[in-house]
Design an enzyme around this catalytic site. Structure first.
Site, PDB file in Angstrom:
ATOM      1  CG  PHE A 150      46.153  31.463  53.920  1.00 32.01           C
ATOM      2  CD1 PHE A 150      47.223  32.156  54.434  1.00 32.01           C
ATOM      3  CD2 PHE A 150      45.220  30.949  54.801  1.00 32.01           C
ATOM      4  CE1 PHE A 150      47.374  32.320  55.787  1.00 32.01           C
ATOM      5  CE2 PHE A 150      45.367  31.111  56.155  1.00 32.01           C
ATOM      6  CZ  PHE A 150      46.435  31.798  56.660  1.00 32.01           C
ATOM      7  CG  ASP A 171      43.045  27.943  59.062  1.00 33.26           C
ATOM      8  OD1 ASP A 171      42.373  28.364  60.028  1.00 33.26           O
ATOM      9  OD2 ASP A 171      42.880  28.336  57.906  1.00 33.26           O
TER      10      ASP A 171
END
Length: 1680
Positions: free
Chosen positions: A1400, A1518
């Site tokens: 990301f 996550d």
């Protein structure tokens, strides 16, 4: 002779260099009756060597050659490796095998023979002895099957391996690199792929030579690197390139997951230029892809030039044809047509007719020497064929030579290219049939072939006797001609080869006398014996000249015969003899091969033919003669006449060609006519190609054909094409004079010649009963053609037969399967010439037209008046009661939406009724009210071409029978009703058909109010739809067959689309669309249900996009005994001053319920419905057999509940303004506003009305309110669409909140839009409830089970009003800043070094005004998607950033702010910096040890941080060691903090959709299986269990496993990390519960924290004791 067993005996070879004893082998073939070779003497020493398998590396094996008494030496490598060798002394016991490494030298002696390379192509090859001689290398190396199977890795008996001496490659050759049609990804298709092995130390020259020896020609050697596409192949052209390839091989071999792939391309051809299809032609690319996959040779280039369409994908080289050979007289010129698609194997499951198109205009006169033409061998491939006919040699011709002789002298020989459609059985013969000595020899040569193929043909397949009959030139029985069953496989646009179902039985309507039907399989001699008039062959076999300006292709199965001629010049036209040209075409028309093989009517007694026709009608009312071929009408009628094939199989070959353009016909006096079926902006919805309309041409346009509905699930636009587009014509009755001429000319004494030479063409409205195998609804013109033919045949007998057959007229007009889009061109001044009979008497024609029209109108008038007379009194009473009730307020108001049926369309064009008939006056008035825009020009209703940028080529809406226009979803957006708000699924929007439009080539601007409407109803005037008036459901259960619009009662439709609704896939596939829906009127007249819309009989029909449903004018309901469901809903205007004065808003102030509405003003069911429950209404609507019926909420808001708060205008004022315009009750409008009525009606398959609205088109209001609509309605579109999953009628009113207020209410409720959508869908909460001031009521109804998904914190500071008061509106960044989020300028940051990069973003260590910080630059891909998705993701980011800014916990990384002005507009987060980085980095350091106590402390910190986050309703998604940041500076107390929280929701979307490899081991099963509805905070608990294992072992889970195995193991609960045996039991127990498969079993972080505290407390005494023991090392001494 095959050698069964051989005894190899050794013989000493004298000499041989350096005195080395080699072994010579003599083969003694046993078990052979005719051969016995002498055994050679063998020395004892050699015998011992063999028996003990003591062959040294220098021993050379030789053997005897067969048929040689002395024996000749040959290499021992003729024997396969490992071949058994028997000792002569004891052949049964003493055996050994040939050593695999024989001949491989391990010394540098040059005299040693190294045979390893020679054996590389021969190992494991099954060597056969051909004629007693061992085959040489060159012969055995021709096939790749023998090319280098590798045995180097196979250990010998002594266990020794040679793994590094050879390498293996996956080698592909003979294929092509083509883009896959579905995704345009390059794929290697066709050819062969083998595993080849070569020596590792081979040089490039040797490799090239080996390839040449193995494959017979020079090849370019290329290989594909990992993760590279096929357009980036690496060429091997030198030893250095070869060495690099070996290095890449070593890399892949070490990984073991894949094998290096190499490709061989012919040296004289470049892969990128030859094999990669870069033509840009999608259809060509798709066909080449299919050809390559199916093993068909290279397609000849398709081209469209000079009036010729190359319709074949197979080159003549494949078929072994030499078209340029003089003996054939087929010179390939610019007019040559490529051969039709043929293949090499016969398959009885495929088509019967294989068309072969070739020029016959170039045929020479002397064709008798064709038997001497050399036969070219077939080069067809051996792979499975695409089609199923075999043509091995020359192009066959139909019939005998003399039958083609007259072509030279034909009056048409100068016309140009003429083409022949060839029957399949003629094409089935190979070259010997025509290149041999004659037909008799051909029959004998193929006797064996037909014996083998007849056995597997099927009973419906053409047998051998049919083939023989073609050459014996005698009549063929009807049993031999009636071929049915096997069909051509359809090739969809994505290359799928689909096999159609077989229909072996003839339809009842197809049983016709055999003497009436010549067959396409007849030789020309047969045809001429049946028809002595010597019809020119090219008239019966020419295909139609296709439009050369269209980028379209014909499918081969449609290359049927037609009488249409190619385009010719005007001079050539003058040379035509029309009477000869059109003579007897009707009688000699060729029938089509397929499920129905009815022939043309031949010459004979017309009374008998008419009688036979009537008998067929009596047996089968749906019968129509199949004898009328397309050429029979095309020659005389400019509009193509074609025969309908009711009941035929879906894949039966149909007459594929249409009409001959009028300019191709002989000249003469002309009648004015116009054909306008498509507006200028029509876009083919099948493939998005724009159909060019040329007003000066009469040629047809063709579109790509595709598969029938059941096989088109793979097509991108299959949903659009699967739906019936019921075009309801509203054209007034008028006639077009169409000459039929001699083709239908039968001399009778009872019928005037004028009555069948010129056939009137009344524009009778046709309701196309849906054919389940019909791809596109045929045009109105096509059905008129059948009507003309049918009526004409009836007139050939007796005058009264016309009346007798009219009762079947509607039932026989079945839709014909058409494989191309009909699109007639406007012809301008050109028109159809009149028949020569009337060239001198046009006055007679005009007089006859008037008389015929009067008869037709009188008949229609009687029919309509008779049908409505039954309930006349009741209807009048009901209508007058309603009119009087609403007289004061509803006079002149817009009459509502009403979908016409045949009554409307017929009566609206009957002309003037007797003035004294109130019934007729009222009927005309109702028609006028139903069509207030009946006089609008075509430029408004469909003829308008929308701007290209605003046209969706896959969505069309048919208006009337001739107008088609692209649907502009921007204009028809209904409060965001776009299936999830994505703006892509507004599939259907049908403009109401407008009555009274004339078919003119040019439109004259009307005057008066109509001109005003023309000027104002432009595209820019379209407004977002803001009002829903009324929905009416007709439930009349009686079906009156004669009131169905020419659709037979037994027509049914098979399911067309998958069980997924077009509105974003959220609706269930309960049933197909419900016909019979009309939009009721708000004033004037009521709507009664039409008897032709019986629900039970129409439930099986699919109402497609753009469909207009038939419904009659209604004047009462209870008198009919029917029930109506009137759902009165209105989408209230948005609370905005711009909308307060709109027509829709004003209209919504009145209650629109007129006929016992379903709900009252209180929102409850109407008590006047006599106790009828809602489920009863549902059954009325859908029938009793609907599965899983979902009842709507009992509380449905009525119109009064949803009135706009800002409007107070009265309807009387509105009516007054409309009267000022002079339109009266037809149209309500003032000088400032013109309201265009648009019905966007889309029925989902469960019957729910998804889109049914009225569109206001005030240009000024639309332009001023654009921004408000886009923000407010667009954001709520998914909410509106999602209601339909739980409610039968998802017609809730739109919110009356302004944009800022809407955001405020959501924020006050602590909800996101997703949560609200789910809440709306689940419990049926209406929009009106959202507008309540008490947001606590709304918040309390949130589904508690899904609160974990709420990403917003409920403890946000109560400063939301600050954002709204400052005018920030819905800007997420501004709102976040107003709530206290700190923004950091990018210029204030200093990046020091990169810490790491992830999925990301990239994390940097930097400084922010002197403070160490972690800067995370977020990748732009995190916000990728459609614009609406991007906007939502950005909003989520700012909302979460704002929440993170308010998080304060010692075990959560501090969030400092957001950087909004990053490089390229990227976003970044600034957080606290942890000096030791992530826990993963600490664990990877080998010199750092983490003891048990530190592990507990780190785990406890992480659990505390996650407990805090879950308490704030934040799910991490996550959690792993990489995202746990630590500070290990204090050796006694490490600190752990949860980090990387900035994109929790974005991560969730990315990981769930794509699956990130770096996160897989930590992802919970519910995340991996894609069921996001099961996602809770327990996904973080699962991840924490894996983190505990990492802390325990210091390793990464599943580090050496493939990601596919990881996913499958986690989801199936079969894969978890291996727990060491020394693990503490308490730690083990907690860890296993955390990664449990079921989320409910996993503990919460509160429980985890408690257990970790307990373990830490239990560990504390032990630690203290150890510390005390270390401080007192000698306690006993102290005691002393």
């Amino acid at each position: 002779m095959v050698v069964r067993e051989a005894m190899i005996v050794p013989q000493t070879v004298q000499g041989g260099g350096k005195g080395v004893n080699g072994c010579s082998l003599v083969s003694n073939y046993q078990n052979s009756r005719d051969l016995c070779l002498q055994s050679a003497a063998m020395e004892q020493k050699s015998k011992g060597v063999i028996e003990n398998c003591n062959l040294g590396p220098h021993d050379v094996g030789v053997g005897w050659k067969r048929n040689s008494s002395e024996g000749s030496i040959s290499s021992m490598d003729s024997l396969p490796c490992g071949e058994t060798v028997f000792s002569p002394s004891d052949p049964h016991n003493s055996v050994f095998r040939k050593p695999r490494r024989l001949g491989v030298s391990e010394s540098d002696d040059e005299s040693v023979i190294d045979q390893s390379q020679e054996e590389s192509l021969l190992r494991k090859s099954k060597r056969s002895v051909m004629g007693g001689t061992v085959q040489p290398h060159s012969a055995m190396a021709q096939s790749v099957d023998e090319a280098a199977p590798d045995h180097s890795s196979t250990p010998s008996d002594d266990g020794k391996d040679f793994p590094s001496s050879r390498v293996k490659f996956m080698c592909s050759f003979g294929g092509k690199i083509l883009p896959r049609p579905s995704d345009q990804q390059l794929r290697y298709v066709g050819g062969q792929t083998r595993i080849i092995g070569i020596n590792r130390d081979v040089n490039f020259s040797e490799l090239r030579n080996k390839m040449r020896e193995s494959f017979g020609q020079c090849y370019t050697f290329k290989y594909q690197l990992p993760d590279e596409d096929l357009d980036a192949l690496v060429t091997v052209s030198s030893d250095e390139d070869l060495e690099n390839m070996m290095e890449e091989y070593d890399k892949l071999e070490a990984d073991g997951s894949s094998r290096l792939r190499v490709f061989l391309f012919p040296a004289d051809q470049d892969a990128t230029s030859f094999d990669i299809d870069s033509t840009g032609d999608l259809r060509n690319s798709e066909q080449r892809y299919v050809d390559a996959v199916n093993g068909i040779a290279e397609s000849s280039t398709r081209r469209i030039s000079d009036g010729v369409l190359g319709a074949s994908p197979v080159s003549s080289d494949l078929l072994g044809l030499e078209l340029s050979e003089p003996s054939w007289g087929l010179a390939r010129g610019p007019d040559a047509v490529p051969m039709a698609m043929l293949a090499t194997h016969h398959d009885p499951n495929l088509i019967h007719q294989v068309p072969v198109a070739h020029p016959v205009s170039a045929l020479t006169g002397n064709l008798s020497n064709r038997s001497n033409a050399p036969s070219a061998p077939s080069s067809a491939p051996s792979s499975p064929p695409l089609l199923a006919r075999n043509l091995h040699g020359k192009l066959p011709l139909v019939g005998e030579l003399h039958q083609f002789q007259y072509l030279q002298d034909s009056q048409f020989k100068g016309v140009g290219p003429q083409y022949t459609g060839m029957p399949s059985e003629v094409a089935h013969q190979d070259s010997e049939s025509y290149g041999g000595s004659g037909g008799s020899s051909a029959a004998s040569q193929h006797e064996m072939h037909y014996r083998s193929t007849d056995s597997r043909r099927g009973p419906e397949s053409p047998p051998k006797k049919f083939h023989d009959a073609l050459h014996q030139d005698h009549p063929i029985t009807v049993e031999q001609r009636r071929l049915s069953g096997t069909k051509m496989p359809r090739i969809g646009s994505h290359g799928k080869l689909t096999r159609l179902s077989e229909h072996s039985e003839l339809a009842p309507s197809s049983r016709v006398d055999s003497q009436q039907m010549p067959d396409i399989h007849m030789a020309p001699g047969e045809l001429q014996r049946l028809f002595p008039q010597q019809v020119p062959l090219q008239q019966t076999l020419w295909p139609h000249a296709m439009d050369t300006q269209q980028d379209s292709y014909r499918r081969p199965d449609m290359l049927q015969s037609s009488g249409a001629q190619p385009a010719v010049s005007g001079q050539q036209q003058q040379g035509y003899q029309p009477q000869q040209q059109l003579q007897h075409l009707f009688r000699s028309g060729l029938s089509q091969t397929g499920a129905n093989h009815e022939g043309a009517y031949r010459q004979g007694d017309q009374q008998q033919q008419s009688q036979q026709f009537q008998e067929d009608l009596h047996v089968n009312p749906n019968y129509i003669p199949r004898s009328v071929s397309s050429h029979a009408i095309a020659a005389g009628i400019a509009a193509g006449q074609s025969t309908s094939y009711h009941g035929s199989a879906p894949s039966s070959p149909r007459p594929g060609f249409r009409e001959l353009p009028s300019r191709h016909l002989p000249g003469g006096p002309q009648l004015q006519h116009q054909w306008t079926f498509n507006g200028a902006g029509y876009v083919d919805q099948g493939f998005g190609r724009r159909v060019m309309n040329y007003p000066d041409q009469a040629t047809r346009s063709f579109r790509l054909s595709s598969s029938p509905p059941r096989y088109r699930d793979h097509h991108p636009h299959s949903e659009e094409r699967l739906h019936r587009q019921a075009q309801q014509v509203s054209e007034p009755l008028h006639h077009e004079q169409v000459p039929v001429s001699g083709q239908l000319k039968f001399e009778t004494n009872s019928v005037s010649q004028a009555q069948y030479d010129l056939v009137p063409r009344p524009q009778v409205p046709q309701y196309k009963g849906h054919n389940p195998f019909q791809e596109k609804i045929t045009s109105f013109q096509d059905h008129q053609e059948v009507g003309d033919i049918r009526r004409h045949v009836l007139q050939q007998g007796k005058d009264n037969q016309l009346l007798a057959g009219q009762q079947h007229l509607h039932s026989i007009l079945q839709p014909q399967r058409i494989d191309y889009q009909e699109s007639l061109k406007q012809q301008g001044d050109q028109s159809i010439p009149i028949h020569p009979r009337f060239q001198d008497g046009q006055e007679k024609v005009a007089e006859w037209m008037v008389q015929e029209r009067a008869l037709e109108e009188e008949e229609a008038r009687k029919r309509v008046l008779g049908r409505i007379r039954q309930a006349e009194l009741e209807e009048e009473a009901a209508a007058e009661a309603v009119v009087s009730q609403h007289k004061d307020t509803h006079q002149g108001v817009y009459a509502g939406l009403h979908l016409p049926n045949d009554e409307d369309l017929l009566t609206s064009s009957l002309g003037d009724y007797p003035s004294g008939n109130r019934r007729n006056e009222r009927l005309e008035s109702s028609i006028s009210n139903a069509f207030p825009f009946r006089h609008l020009p075509p430029s408004v209703l469909g003829g308008y071409t929308a701007p290209k940028s605003r046209v969706n080529p896959t969505e069309t809406s048919h208006v009337a029978q001739y107008v088609s226009r692209p649907v502009d979803t921007d204009y028809l957006a209904v409060a965001g009703l776009r299936g999830g708000g994505n703006g892509q699924d507004m599939r259907s929007a049908a403009l109401f058909e407008v009555n009274g439009l004339q078919q003119t080539s040019g439109y004259q601007m009307p005057s008066g109010p109509h001109r005003l409407m023309e000027e104002r109803l432009m595209p820019s005037a379209f407004n977002p739809i803001t009002q829903l008036q009324k929905l009416r459901i007709n439930d009349n259960l009686a079906l009156n067959n004669d009131m169905r619009w020419s659709g037979s009662e037994d027509v049914r439709n098979e399911p067309s689309i998958p069980a997924r609704d077009r509105m974003g896939g959220i609706y269930e596939d309960h049933h197909q669309g419900l016909p019979g829906l009309t939009l009721g009127r708000s004033a004037g007249k009521l709507s009664r249900p039409s008897s032709n819309t019986s629900i039970p009989n129409l439930l099986d029909e699919t109402i497609g996009e753009g469909s207009l449903l038939p419904s009659g004018p209604s004047y009462g309901t209870q008198a009919q005994g029917t029930n109506l469901i009137d759902i009165t809903q209105s989408i209230s205007a948005i609370d905005n001053p711009l909308y307060s004065t709109s027509y829709a808003s004003r209209l919504s102030n009145t209650s629109l319920g007129l006929d016992s509405p379903l709900v009252t003003s209180g929102g409850m069911l109407n008590s006047s419905l006599e106790g009828t429950s809602f489920s009863d209404y549902y059954k009325i609507k859908m029938g009793d057999d609907l599965p899983n019926a979902k009842m709507p909420s009992s509380k449905i808001p009525s119109a009064e509940d949803n009135l706009s708060r800002s409007s107070s205008s009265s309807l009387s004022e509105l009516s007054k303004s409309g009267s000022e315009d002079g339109l009266g009750g037809q149209l309500t409008m003032d000088q400032r506003t013109v309201d265009m009525v648009v019905a966007a009606l889309d029925l989902d398959r469960s019957g729910s009305v998804v889109q049914s609205v009225l569109e206001s088109s005030d240009a000024k209001e639309a332009s001023l309110s654009e921004s408000v609509h886009d923000h407010s309605l667009g954001k709520l579109g998914s909410v509106v669409g999602s209601v339909g999953t739980q409610s039968v009628w998802p017609l809730d009113s739109a919110p009356t909140l302004a944009a800022g207020l809407w955001e405020k209410k959501l924020d006050e409720a602590g909800m996101t839009e997703e949560t609200f959508e789910r809440h709306i869908t689940s419990d049926g909460t209406t929009f009106e409830e959202l507008t309540a001031d008490d947001h606590e009521v709304l918040a309390s109804t949130v589904d508690k089970e899904n609160q974990e998904e709420v990403r917003t914190g409920l403890d946000e500071p109560a400063d939301e009003d600050k954002a709204n008061s400052t005018g920030l509106g819905s800007d997420p960044a501004a709102k976040a800043i107003a709530r206290g989020l700190q923004t950091i300028k990018n210029a204030d940051l200093e990046e020091l070094r990169e810490l790491g990069s992830g999925t990301f973003g990239t994390v940097y260590h930097g400084k922010w005004r002197g403070t160490d910080v972690a800067i995370k630059r977020i990748k732009a891909s995190c916000f990728a998607g459609r614009p609406s998705e991007q906007e939502r993701l950005i909003e989520d980011f700012w909302r979460e950033a704002c929440n993170l800014g308010h998080l304060h916990h010692p075990n959560v990384v501090a969030f400092y702010g957001v950087v909004a002005d990053g490089p390229g507009g990227t976003l970044a987060t600034v957080t606290e910096y942890m000096v030791n980085g992530s826990l993963k980095q600490v664990l990877q350091k080998k010199d750092r040890t983490i003891d048990r106590r530190k592990r507990l402390l780190i785990a406890m910190d992480a659990a505390f941080g996650m407990e805090y986050l879950h308490g704030k309703n934040i799910v991490h998604f996550d959690l792993k060691c990489e995202n746990l940041l630590v500070n290990m500076r204090d050796p006694h107390r490490p600190i752990c903090k949860v980090g990387d929280l900035g994109l929790s929701k974005v991560k969730h979307q990315t990981m769930v959709s794509g699956g990130v490899r770096g996160t897989l081991p930590w992802m919970a099963p519910e995340l991996l299986n894609g069921n996001s509805s099961l996602v809770t905070e327990k996904v973080d608990v699962f991840s924490f269990g894996i983190v505990m294992w990492e802390l325990l072992t210091g390793e990464e889970p599943y580090d050496k496993m493939h990601y596919g195995a990881i996913i499958g193991g986690i989801v199936n609960n079969t894969l978890r990390p291996l727990i060491p045996s020394w693990c503490d039991p308490a730690w083990r127990s907690l860890m296993e519960r955390c990664w449990a498969n079921e989320p409910a079993v996993r503990p919460s972080f509160s429980d985890i924290a408690k257990e970790l505290r307990t373990m830490a407390a239990a560990l504390q005494p032990k630690t203290q004791a150890q510390t005390q023991g270390q401080s007192h090392p000698h306690p006993q001494m102290q005691i002393v």
